[in-house]
Design a protein around this motif. Structure first.
Motif, short mmCIF file in Angstrom:
data_model
loop_
_atom_site.label_atom_id
_atom_site.label_comp_id
_atom_site.label_asym_id
_atom_site.label_seq_id
_atom_site.Cartn_x
_atom_site.Cartn_y
_atom_site.Cartn_z
N LYS A 4 0.85 -1.19 0.00
CA LYS A 4 0.00 0.00 0.00
C LYS A 4 0.89 1.23 0.00
O LYS A 4 1.86 1.31 0.74
CB LYS A 4 -0.90 0.03 1.23
CG LYS A 4 -1.83 -1.15 1.35
CD LYS A 4 -2.99 -0.99 0.44
CE LYS A 4 -3.98 -2.12 0.67
NZ LYS A 4 -5.10 -2.06 -0.22
N LEU A 5 0.56 2.18 -0.86
CA LEU A 5 1.28 3.45 -0.92
C LEU A 5 0.34 4.57 -0.52
O LEU A 5 -0.82 4.58 -0.92
CB LEU A 5 1.79 3.71 -2.34
CG LEU A 5 2.82 2.77 -2.92
CD1 LEU A 5 3.08 3.11 -4.38
CD2 LEU A 5 4.11 2.87 -2.13
N LYS A 6 0.85 5.52 0.23
CA LYS A 6 0.08 6.70 0.59
C LYS A 6 0.60 7.84 -0.28
O LYS A 6 1.80 8.13 -0.28
CB LYS A 6 0.23 7.03 2.06
CG LYS A 6 -0.41 5.99 2.96
CD LYS A 6 -0.31 6.39 4.42
CE LYS A 6 -0.85 5.30 5.31
NZ LYS A 6 -2.25 5.38 5.56
N ILE A 7 -0.30 8.44 -1.03
CA ILE A 7 0.07 9.57 -1.89
C ILE A 7 -0.92 10.71 -1.65
O ILE A 7 -1.98 10.50 -1.06
CB ILE A 7 0.09 9.19 -3.39
CG1 ILE A 7 -1.32 8.79 -3.88
CG2 ILE A 7 1.10 8.08 -3.66
CD1 ILE A 7 -1.41 8.60 -5.38
N LYS A 8 -0.53 11.88 -2.10
CA LYS A 8 -1.42 13.04 -2.05
C LYS A 8 -1.56 13.55 -3.47
O LYS A 8 -0.58 13.66 -4.21
CB LYS A 8 -0.86 14.13 -1.16
CG LYS A 8 -0.86 13.77 0.31
CD LYS A 8 -0.35 14.90 1.18
CE LYS A 8 -0.35 14.46 2.63
NZ LYS A 8 0.17 15.50 3.51
N VAL A 9 -2.81 13.85 -3.85
CA VAL A 9 -3.07 14.42 -5.17
C VAL A 9 -3.83 15.72 -4.99
O VAL A 9 -4.56 15.89 -4.00
CB VAL A 9 -3.85 13.44 -6.08
CG1 VAL A 9 -3.05 12.18 -6.35
CG2 VAL A 9 -5.21 13.09 -5.50
N THR A 10 -3.67 16.61 -5.93
CA THR A 10 -4.37 17.89 -5.88
C THR A 10 -5.32 17.96 -7.07
O THR A 10 -4.91 17.83 -8.22
CB THR A 10 -3.37 19.07 -5.94
OG1 THR A 10 -2.46 18.94 -4.84
CG2 THR A 10 -4.09 20.39 -5.83
N ILE A 11 -6.60 18.14 -6.74
CA ILE A 11 -7.63 18.30 -7.76
C ILE A 11 -8.37 19.58 -7.45
O ILE A 11 -8.92 19.74 -6.36
CB ILE A 11 -8.61 17.10 -7.76
CG1 ILE A 11 -7.87 15.80 -8.05
CG2 ILE A 11 -9.72 17.33 -8.77
CD1 ILE A 11 -8.73 14.56 -7.92
N GLY A 12 -8.37 20.48 -8.42
CA GLY A 12 -9.09 21.74 -8.23
C GLY A 12 -8.65 22.51 -7.01
O GLY A 12 -9.48 22.99 -6.26
N ASP A 13 -7.37 22.60 -6.78
CA ASP A 13 -6.77 23.34 -5.67
C ASP A 13 -7.05 22.74 -4.30
O ASP A 13 -6.88 23.39 -3.28
CB ASP A 13 -7.24 24.82 -5.67
CG ASP A 13 -6.86 25.54 -6.95
OD1 ASP A 13 -5.79 25.21 -7.51
OD2 ASP A 13 -7.62 26.41 -7.40
N ARG A 14 -7.46 21.48 -4.25
CA ARG A 14 -7.65 20.79 -2.98
C ARG A 14 -6.77 19.56 -2.96
O ARG A 14 -6.65 18.86 -3.96
CB ARG A 14 -9.10 20.36 -2.78
CG ARG A 14 -10.00 21.47 -2.35
CD ARG A 14 -11.28 20.89 -1.85
NE ARG A 14 -12.05 21.92 -1.18
CZ ARG A 14 -13.21 21.73 -0.66
NH1 ARG A 14 -13.78 20.54 -0.72
NH2 ARG A 14 -13.86 22.70 -0.08
#
Length: 97
Positions: A4-14
């Motif tokens: 399992k990988l934890k990532i962060k993505v930004t969609i529409g400035d969130r």
């Protein structure tokens, strides 16, 4: 292994934290995020938008519509292929008898 990988993505400035199954899946998620953000930008540039939620709703509609259109065309293709296979089967039966 199925790490399992934890990532962060930004969609529409969130920013959205996600847990995904593998690096291969990460590439797919990041490509999807890029497509969404590109579409958001295009909607904001071409239409008067009051609310980010309106833009996200239009993005969702666009992606869902594309998926449904592909499903319809794939169904039509399957029918054509099935019809051709029946024809070929008939020809083979004729020649083998």
């Amino acid at each position: 292994m199925n790490e399992k990988l934890k990532i962060k993505v930004t969609i529409g400035d969130r920013v959205y934290p996600l847990t995904i199954n593998s690096e291969g899946e990460e590439e797919g998620v990041r490509k999807a995020v890029k497509k969404i953000n590109d579409l958001i930008k295009r909607f904001e540039e071409n239409y008067e938008v009051r609310d980010k939620q309106d833009v996200l709703a239009m993005c969702a509609l666009q992606f869902a519509s594309l998926q449904e259109v592909k499903t319809v065309y794939n169904g039509q293709d399957a029918e054509k292929i099935e019809h051709k296979l029946i024809e070929m089967n008939g020809l083979l039966d004729t020649h083998l008898q």
